[in-house]
Design an enzyme around this catalytic site. Structure first.
Site, PDB file in Angstrom:
ATOM      1  N   GLU A   1      -2.243 -10.700  10.813  1.00  0.00           N
ATOM      2  CA  GLU A   1      -2.663  -9.588  11.673  1.00  0.00           C
ATOM      3  C   GLU A   1      -3.762 -10.063  12.642  1.00  0.00           C
ATOM      4  O   GLU A   1      -4.606  -9.271  13.076  1.00  0.00           O
ATOM      5  CB  GLU A   1      -3.131  -8.412  10.811  1.00  0.00           C
TER       6      GLU A   1
ATOM      7  N   LEU B   1       0.822  -1.211   0.000  1.00  0.00           N
ATOM      8  CA  LEU B   1       0.000   0.000   0.000  1.00  0.00           C
ATOM      9  C   LEU B   1       0.857   1.262   0.000  1.00  0.00           C
ATOM     10  O   LEU B   1       0.515   2.255  -0.639  1.00  0.00           O
ATOM     11  CB  LEU B   1      -0.936   0.024   1.208  1.00  0.00           C
ATOM     12  N   GLY B   2       1.985   1.233   0.711  1.00  0.00           N
ATOM     13  CA  GLY B   2       2.876   2.394   0.748  1.00  0.00           C
ATOM     14  C   GLY B   2       3.335   2.768  -0.656  1.00  0.00           C
ATOM     15  O   GLY B   2       3.322   3.941  -1.060  1.00  0.00           O
TER      16      GLY B   2
ATOM     17  N   ASN C   1     -12.158 -18.186  -0.754  1.00  0.00           N
ATOM     18  CA  ASN C   1     -13.322 -17.640  -0.044  1.00  0.00           C
ATOM     19  C   ASN C   1     -14.597 -18.423  -0.398  1.00  0.00           C
ATOM     20  O   ASN C   1     -15.415 -18.712   0.465  1.00  0.00           O
ATOM     21  CB  ASN C   1     -13.505 -16.153  -0.374  1.00  0.00           C
TER      22      ASN C   1
ATOM     23  N   ARG D   1      18.672  -0.723   3.931  1.00  0.00           N
ATOM     24  CA  ARG D   1      17.511  -0.696   3.019  1.00  0.00           C
ATOM     25  C   ARG D   1      17.591   0.530   2.103  1.00  0.00           C
ATOM     26  O   ARG D   1      17.258   0.464   0.924  1.00  0.00           O
ATOM     27  CB  ARG D   1      16.197  -0.635   3.823  1.00  0.00           C
TER      28      ARG D   1
ATOM     29  N   LYS E   1     -15.634  -3.977   8.700  1.00  0.00           N
ATOM     30  CA  LYS E   1     -14.594  -4.712   7.953  1.00  0.00           C
ATOM     31  C   LYS E   1     -13.964  -5.763   8.871  1.00  0.00           C
ATOM     32  O   LYS E   1     -13.694  -6.886   8.448  1.00  0.00           O
ATOM     33  CB  LYS E   1     -13.546  -3.708   7.453  1.00  0.00           C
TER      34      LYS E   1
ATOM     35  N   ASN F   1     -13.831  -9.717   8.160  1.00  0.00           N
ATOM     36  CA  ASN F   1     -12.547 -10.429   8.167  1.00  0.00           C
ATOM     37  C   ASN F   1     -12.553 -11.561   9.191  1.00  0.00           C
ATOM     38  O   ASN F   1     -11.967 -12.615   8.958  1.00  0.00           O
ATOM     39  CB  ASN F   1     -11.392  -9.465   8.476  1.00  0.00           C
TER      40      ASN F   1
ATOM     41  N   ASN G   1     -11.821 -14.777   7.023  1.00  0.00           N
ATOM     42  CA  ASN G   1     -10.394 -15.084   6.868  1.00  0.00           C
ATOM     43  C   ASN G   1      -9.899 -16.289   7.682  1.00  0.00           C
ATOM     44  O   ASN G   1      -9.231 -17.174   7.120  1.00  0.00           O
ATOM     45  CB  ASN G   1      -9.555 -13.837   7.164  1.00  0.00           C
TER      46      ASN G   1
HETATM   47  P1  NAD Z   1       3.473  -4.810   3.380  1.00  0.00           P
HETATM   48  O1  NAD Z   1       4.037  -5.868   4.273  1.00  0.00           O
HETATM   49  O2  NAD Z   1       3.468  -5.038   1.909  1.00  0.00           O
HETATM   50  O3  NAD Z   1       4.263  -3.440   3.644  1.00  0.00           O
HETATM   51  C1  NAD Z   1       4.630  -3.002   4.906  1.00  0.00           C
HETATM   52  C2  NAD Z   1       5.999  -2.357   4.768  1.00  0.00           C
HETATM   53  O4  NAD Z   1       6.296  -1.675   5.987  1.00  0.00           O
HETATM   54  C3  NAD Z   1       7.127  -3.369   4.535  1.00  0.00           C
HETATM   55  O5  NAD Z   1       7.867  -2.949   3.406  1.00  0.00           O
HETATM   56  C4  NAD Z   1       7.960  -3.277   5.805  1.00  0.00           C
HETATM   57  O6  NAD Z   1       9.338  -3.501   5.595  1.00  0.00           O
HETATM   58  C5  NAD Z   1       7.693  -1.824   6.208  1.00  0.00           C
HETATM   59  N1  NAD Z   1       8.000  -1.521   7.607  1.00  0.00           N
HETATM   60  C6  NAD Z   1       7.646  -2.193   8.729  1.00  0.00           C
HETATM   61  N2  NAD Z   1       8.156  -1.597   9.808  1.00  0.00           N
HETATM   62  C7  NAD Z   1       8.857  -0.521   9.366  1.00  0.00           C
HETATM   63  C8  NAD Z   1       9.637   0.491  10.020  1.00  0.00           C
HETATM   64  N3  NAD Z   1       9.782   0.487  11.328  1.00  0.00           N
HETATM   65  N4  NAD Z   1      10.211   1.436   9.250  1.00  0.00           N
HETATM   66  C9  NAD Z   1      10.073   1.436   7.899  1.00  0.00           C
HETATM   67  N5  NAD Z   1       9.362   0.502   7.235  1.00  0.00           N
HETATM   68  C10 NAD Z   1       8.753  -0.461   7.965  1.00  0.00           C
HETATM   69  O7  NAD Z   1       2.025  -4.500   3.924  1.00  0.00           O
HETATM   70  P2  NAD Z   1       0.740  -3.989   3.106  1.00  0.00           P
HETATM   71  O8  NAD Z   1       0.148  -5.134   2.370  1.00  0.00           O
HETATM   72  O9  NAD Z   1       1.062  -2.749   2.362  1.00  0.00           O
HETATM   73  O10 NAD Z   1      -0.259  -3.666   4.307  1.00  0.00           O
HETATM   74  C11 NAD Z   1      -0.161  -2.509   5.109  1.00  0.00           C
HETATM   75  C12 NAD Z   1      -1.489  -2.388   5.886  1.00  0.00           C
HETATM   76  O11 NAD Z   1      -2.533  -2.129   4.937  1.00  0.00           O
HETATM   77  C13 NAD Z   1      -1.880  -3.693   6.596  1.00  0.00           C
HETATM   78  O12 NAD Z   1      -2.500  -3.408   7.827  1.00  0.00           O
HETATM   79  C14 NAD Z   1      -2.865  -4.344   5.637  1.00  0.00           C
HETATM   80  O13 NAD Z   1      -3.809  -5.205   6.286  1.00  0.00           O
HETATM   81  C15 NAD Z   1      -3.559  -3.117   5.070  1.00  0.00           C
HETATM   82  N6  NAD Z   1      -4.156  -3.344   3.739  1.00  0.00           N
HETATM   83  C16 NAD Z   1      -3.409  -3.889   2.724  1.00  0.00           C
HETATM   84  C17 NAD Z   1      -3.982  -4.081   1.472  1.00  0.00           C
HETATM   85  C18 NAD Z   1      -3.185  -4.663   0.313  1.00  0.00           C
HETATM   86  O14 NAD Z   1      -3.761  -4.910  -0.750  1.00  0.00           O
HETATM   87  N7  NAD Z   1      -1.900  -4.905   0.433  1.00  0.00           N
HETATM   88  C19 NAD Z   1      -5.315  -3.724   1.272  1.00  0.00           C
HETATM   89  C20 NAD Z   1      -6.060  -3.158   2.321  1.00  0.00           C
HETATM   90  C21 NAD Z   1      -5.448  -2.981   3.554  1.00  0.00           C
HETATM   91  O1  KPL Z   2     -11.027  -8.298   3.089  1.00  0.00           O
HETATM   92  C1  KPL Z   2     -10.909  -9.482   2.829  1.00  0.00           C
HETATM   93  C2  KPL Z   2      -9.551 -10.078   3.020  1.00  0.00           C
HETATM   94  O2  KPL Z   2      -9.186 -11.003   2.309  1.00  0.00           O
HETATM   95  O3  KPL Z   2      -8.850  -9.607   3.924  1.00  0.00           O
HETATM   96  C3  KPL Z   2     -12.131 -10.278   2.429  1.00  0.00           C
HETATM   97  C4  KPL Z   2     -11.906 -11.706   2.115  1.00  0.00           C
HETATM   98  C5  KPL Z   2     -12.776  -9.585   1.240  1.00  0.00           C
HETATM   99  C6  KPL Z   2     -13.129 -10.235   3.568  1.00  0.00           C
HETATM  100  O4  KPL Z   2     -12.667 -10.920   4.670  1.00  0.00           O
END
Ligand code: NAD
Ligand code: KPL
Length: 305
Positions: free
Chosen positions: A264, A13-14, A202, A37, A184, A188, A192
């Site tokens: 998580e 997401l970042g 799912n 890094r 949400k 989940n 999940n």
């Molecule tokens: P990710 O693991 O891909 O990215 C997290 C990043 O944070 C990693 O690169 C890690 O090295 C970095 N990080 C951790 N601690 C750090 C620190 N102290 N300093 C600098 N960097 C640090 O995770 P993600 O998938 O992007 O998910 C982030 C959040 O968003 C989660 O809570 C996830 O549930 C939520 N989210 C993700 C998605 C998705 O599609 N990926 C969708 C909806 C919600």
């Molecule tokens: O948000 C989801 C996830 O995979 O984390 C879904 C499956 C859509 C709902 O739990």
């Protein structure tokens, strides 16, 4: 120059946010964990976002947490279990009017972060966008969606939502962000863990409809007891709809387990079970689900928290 966006965590997401903001000409700085890094990132030359199969690279400047630049706008894009300690390291750099946007899924990490930085404004987010890493510093935009942002303490929307419009990040300011996050979380919790325990997509949960319905009934009681009746409304129907609509997908928790990544769980099922205890609400199936999942994760050699 407009206020820079500091992005903490260059994961899925970042990167999705940093690259779109950079593409729109907004100033962005990545904050990486440490000097090693940072060297690795600088040798690569930028962040790559793959959209509709087309990769594009953006040379977003990066820094380590001990960089001297003050931070006024911080996007916290790490996992829920890393958020509190990652923000604590940056606390000395936060300007008096700093705003944090917390992208973490589940509940619990947001409060922990806010307690660490009591003078900053913490904006909570809930996103249905999807992205995954397919290499170092490279992310694939997998699912278009929406991000709801809100501040339970101050309902007024921040001016920087204009930056999100310019960056074409679909979003909406929400005056009931806690309801969205609880809803949400409940979805989940109902989906999940079962996909992990039954090792299925799912859609496979259609074979476990009774188990899903029992969990939905307990989650509905919990949401009502937690003062979230809107999040409880027709929960079972919504869970069944999501199971059907995402039948071919693996849940995010299933993907974490497959890739041997920490889940998580503490911010989803763990948060739900703790809230139930606090309200002296007996939810035996939810509790049993948590125990089964922890045992399962530990057997696989993964953290149970
Ligand atoms: P990710 O693991 O891909 O990215 C997290 C990043 O944070 C990693 O690169 C890690 O090295 C970095 N990080 C951790 N601690 C750090 C620190 N102290 N300093 C600098 N960097 C640090 O995770 P993600 O998938 O992007 O998910 C982030 C959040 O968003 C989660 O809570 C996830 O549930 C939520 N989210 C993700 C998605 C998705 O599609 N990926 C969708 C909806 C919600
Ligand atoms: O948000 C989801 C996830 O995979 O984390 C879904 C499956 C859509 C709902 O739990």
């Amino acid at each position: 120059m407009s206020t820079p966006w500091h992005v903490l965590g260059a994961g899925s997401l970042g990167t999705l946010w940093a690259t779109r903001l950079a593409r729109a000409g907004r100033p962005v700085r990545l904050i990486l964990r440490d000097a090693a890094r940072l060297r690795d990132y600088e040798a690569t030359g930028g962040l790559t976002l793959v959209e509709h199969g087309e990769p594009a690279t953006w040379a977003v400047p990066a820094q380590t947490p001990d960089h001297p630049e003050p931070i006024r706008r911080l996007l916290v894009a790490c996992k829920a279990y890393d958020a509190e300690s990652a923000v604590a390291r940056l606390a000395p750099r936060l300007a008096p009017d700093a705003e944090l946007i917390l992208l973490q899924n589940g509940l619990g990490s947001q409060e922990a972060v806010a307690a660490r930085v009591p003078h900053a404004r913490c904006i909570f987010a809930s996103s249905t966008e999807g992205a995954f890493r397919d290499g170092d510093w490279r992310v694939v935009f997998a699912g278009h969606g929406y991000t709801w942002l809100g501040d339970a303490a101050h309902p007024v929307a921040p001016i920087w939502l204009d930056d999100l419009c310019a960056a074409k990040i679909p979003h909406e300011w929400s005056t009931d962000i806690l309801t969205r996050l609880w809803r949400k979380l409940a979805l989940n919790c109902a989906i999940n863990p079962l996909t992990v325990l039954h090792d299925c997509r799912n859609g496979g949960l259609q074979q476990h409809a009774c188990e899903v319905a029992t969990l939905c009934a307990e989650l509905t009681d919990l949401l009502e007891r937690c003062g979230q009746p809107a999040a409880a409304d027709n929960l079972q129907q919504e869970v069944e709809r999501v199971i059907q609509a995402t039948a071919a997908n693996f849940s995010s928790m299933h993907q974490d387990v497959t890739n041997r990544r920490r889940t998580e769980i503490s911010y989803l099922l763990g948060h739900a079970c703790k809230a139930a205890e606090r309200h002296r609400l007996n939810l035996p199936h939810l509790h049993q689900l948590q125990q089964r999942l922890i045992t399962h994760l530990q057997r696989l050699g993964l953290p149970g928290d």
